[in-house]
Design a protein around this motif. Structure first.
Motif, PDB file in Angstrom:
ATOM      1  N   ARG A 120       0.831  -1.211   0.000  1.00 31.14           N
ATOM      2  CA  ARG A 120       0.000   0.000   0.000  1.00 31.14           C
ATOM      3  C   ARG A 120       0.861   1.255   0.000  1.00 31.14           C
ATOM      4  N   VAL A 121       1.903   1.278   0.836  1.00 30.67           N
ATOM      5  CA  VAL A 121       2.800   2.438   0.889  1.00 30.67           C
ATOM      6  C   VAL A 121       3.448   2.654  -0.474  1.00 30.67           C
ATOM      7  N   CYS A 122       3.963   1.582  -1.074  1.00 36.02           N
ATOM      8  CA  CYS A 122       4.640   1.704  -2.372  1.00 36.02           C
ATOM      9  C   CYS A 122       3.674   2.175  -3.459  1.00 36.02           C
ATOM     10  N   LEU A 123       2.460   1.645  -3.475  1.00 39.57           N
ATOM     11  CA  LEU A 123       1.492   2.058  -4.489  1.00 39.57           C
ATOM     12  C   LEU A 123       1.056   3.506  -4.295  1.00 39.57           C
ATOM     13  N   LEU A 124       0.831   3.911  -3.044  1.00 38.64           N
ATOM     14  CA  LEU A 124       0.440   5.306  -2.799  1.00 38.64           C
ATOM     15  C   LEU A 124       1.537   6.266  -3.252  1.00 38.64           C
ATOM     16  N   ARG A 125       2.792   5.856  -3.092  1.00 35.75           N
ATOM     17  CA  ARG A 125       3.902   6.735  -3.490  1.00 35.75           C
ATOM     18  C   ARG A 125       4.195   6.647  -4.990  1.00 35.75           C
ATOM     19  N   LYS A 126       4.357   5.428  -5.492  1.00 37.68           N
ATOM     20  CA  LYS A 126       4.830   5.250  -6.869  1.00 37.68           C
ATOM     21  C   LYS A 126       3.721   5.369  -7.911  1.00 37.68           C
ATOM     22  N   VAL A 127       2.491   4.964  -7.578  1.00 36.54           N
ATOM     23  CA  VAL A 127       1.397   5.022  -8.543  1.00 36.54           C
ATOM     24  C   VAL A 127       0.595   6.308  -8.386  1.00 36.54           C
ATOM     25  N   HIS A 128       0.234   6.626  -7.132  1.00 36.83           N
ATOM     26  CA  HIS A 128      -0.599   7.800  -6.882  1.00 36.83           C
ATOM     27  C   HIS A 128       0.220   9.072  -6.667  1.00 36.83           C
ATOM     28  N   GLY A 129       1.530   8.935  -6.440  1.00 37.47           N
ATOM     29  CA  GLY A 129       2.410  10.092  -6.333  1.00 37.47           C
ATOM     30  C   GLY A 129       2.236  10.916  -5.061  1.00 37.47           C
ATOM     31  N   LEU A 130       1.727  10.295  -3.993  1.00 36.90           N
ATOM     32  CA  LEU A 130       1.509  11.050  -2.757  1.00 36.90           C
ATOM     33  C   LEU A 130       2.827  11.295  -2.032  1.00 36.90           C
ATOM     34  N   PRO A 131       2.949  12.437  -1.366  1.00 28.50           N
ATOM     35  CA  PRO A 131       4.149  12.693  -0.563  1.00 28.50           C
ATOM     36  C   PRO A 131       4.166  11.811   0.693  1.00 28.50           C
ATOM     37  N   HIS A 132       5.347  11.613   1.240  1.00 31.76           N
ATOM     38  CA  HIS A 132       5.510  10.747   2.407  1.00 31.76           C
ATOM     39  C   HIS A 132       4.601  11.158   3.558  1.00 31.76           C
ATOM     40  N   LYS A 133       4.503  12.461   3.802  1.00 32.10           N
ATOM     41  CA  LYS A 133       3.702  12.945   4.920  1.00 32.10           C
ATOM     42  C   LYS A 133       2.229  12.572   4.755  1.00 32.10           C
ATOM     43  N   GLU A 134       1.710  12.713   3.556  1.00 33.24           N
ATOM     44  CA  GLU A 134       0.302  12.389   3.314  1.00 33.24           C
ATOM     45  C   GLU A 134       0.051  10.889   3.435  1.00 33.24           C
ATOM     46  N   ILE A 135       0.999  10.087   2.962  1.00 31.21           N
ATOM     47  CA  ILE A 135       0.869   8.630   3.110  1.00 31.21           C
ATOM     48  C   ILE A 135       0.833   8.276   4.592  1.00 31.21           C
ATOM     49  N   ALA A 136       1.720   8.891   5.370  1.00 20.96           N
ATOM     50  CA  ALA A 136       1.775   8.625   6.808  1.00 20.96           C
ATOM     51  C   ALA A 136       0.443   8.975   7.472  1.00 20.96           C
ATOM     52  N   GLU A 137      -0.127  10.114   7.115  1.00 24.26           N
ATOM     53  CA  GLU A 137      -1.405  10.530   7.697  1.00 24.26           C
ATOM     54  C   GLU A 137      -2.525   9.578   7.307  1.00 24.26           C
ATOM     55  N   ARG A 138      -2.579   9.192   6.041  1.00 19.30           N
ATOM     56  CA  ARG A 138      -3.639   8.298   5.571  1.00 19.30           C
ATOM     57  C   ARG A 138      -3.580   6.927   6.231  1.00 19.30           C
ATOM     58  N   MET A 139      -2.359   6.455   6.453  1.00 17.20           N
ATOM     59  CA  MET A 139      -2.215   5.097   6.972  1.00 17.20           C
ATOM     60  C   MET A 139      -2.056   5.052   8.488  1.00 17.20           C
ATOM     61  N   GLY A 140      -1.947   6.220   9.107  1.00 13.40           N
ATOM     62  CA  GLY A 140      -1.807   6.259  10.560  1.00 13.40           C
ATOM     63  C   GLY A 140      -0.453   5.747  11.045  1.00 13.40           C
ATOM     64  N   ILE A 141       0.605   6.030  10.259  1.00 14.00           N
ATOM     65  CA  ILE A 141       1.961   5.633  10.635  1.00 14.00           C
ATOM     66  C   ILE A 141       2.854   6.870  10.550  1.00 14.00           C
ATOM     67  N   THR A 142       4.090   6.733  10.992  1.00 11.29           N
ATOM     68  CA  THR A 142       5.011   7.869  10.964  1.00 11.29           C
ATOM     69  C   THR A 142       5.630   8.018   9.580  1.00 11.29           C
ATOM     70  N   VAL A 143       6.159   9.207   9.317  1.00 13.69           N
ATOM     71  CA  VAL A 143       6.857   9.457   8.053  1.00 13.69           C
ATOM     72  C   VAL A 143       8.068   8.530   7.962  1.00 13.69           C
ATOM     73  N   SER A 144       8.733   8.318   9.089  1.00  9.99           N
ATOM     74  CA  SER A 144       9.879   7.414   9.127  1.00  9.99           C
ATOM     75  C   SER A 144       9.472   6.000   8.715  1.00  9.99           C
ATOM     76  N   ALA A 145       8.305   5.540   9.172  1.00  8.25           N
ATOM     77  CA  ALA A 145       7.823   4.204   8.803  1.00  8.25           C
ATOM     78  C   ALA A 145       7.527   4.145   7.304  1.00  8.25           C
ATOM     79  N   VAL A 146       6.981   5.223   6.760  1.00 10.15           N
ATOM     80  CA  VAL A 146       6.718   5.278   5.317  1.00 10.15           C
ATOM     81  C   VAL A 146       8.038   5.131   4.561  1.00 10.15           C
TER      82      VAL A 146
END
Length: 186
Positions: A120-146
């Protein structure tokens, strides 16, 4: 008025904000909100729901994750199914185009082999082009975890592709390459 209907009306704006962690398109959010209500209401008709708000949010989350998976599959299928007419003519040979297609197919296989969260993290970043911070917020994890998921995911994909390509080049006919083990997945 039913308990689900009350929970829905009291929490609709919060539910939409919650879903925006998973979905980008406002229409997708609206669709998931409506579908979650309908499913929760139908379930309530069959049995009593002790915690209607939590039940409603869980249904909405599951629907949102299903929608993300569906969109990721669509992108993967699009890439795999695209024909040579969609490729830009760069003067490349048919062999180069075939090799590029095989590489994309291997990348899709590698992504599919990742554990669910990392995929999910890889698809949100590589396919949907979301920034790390937004992925972290959507998934409820830290930017470091992303960042860790992306790094491990891309390293796994690189190793997966390398092993598959070497297996195809060096393996004997009819003998498959060694499968990627769980230890290789990171």
């Amino acid at each position: 008025m039913s308990a689900i209907s009350c929970a829905f009306l009291e929490n609709i704006s919060f539910l939409k904000r919650f879903l925006s962690r998973f979905l980008r398109d406002q229409q997708d959010i609206e669709d998931v909100v409506q579908e979650a209500y309908l499913r929760a209401y139908n379930a309530e008709q069959k049995k009593d729901i002790e915690q209607p708000k939590a039940f409603l949010f869980q249904i909405a989350k599951n629907l949102a994750l299903n929608e993300l998976s569906r969109k990721a599959r669509q992108v993967t299928e699009y890439i795999e199914d695209s024909d040579s007419n969609t490729l830009t003519d760069t003067g490349s040979t048919t062999e180069e185009e075939l090799e590029a297609r095989e590489h994309i197919a291997l990348f899709c296989e590698a992504i599919a082999a990742l554990p669910e969260r990392r995929r999910r993290v890889c698809l949100l970043r590589k396919v949907h082009g979301l920034p790390h911070k937004e992925i972290a917020e959507r998934m409820g994890i830290t930017v470091s975890a992303v960042e860790k998921h992306l790094l491990k995911g891309m390293l796994f994909c690189r190793a997966y592709i390398r092993k598959k390509e070497q297996g195809q080049l060096m393996g004997s006919p009819g003998k498959p390459a060694r499968p990627i083990s769980l230890e290789d997945r990171g």
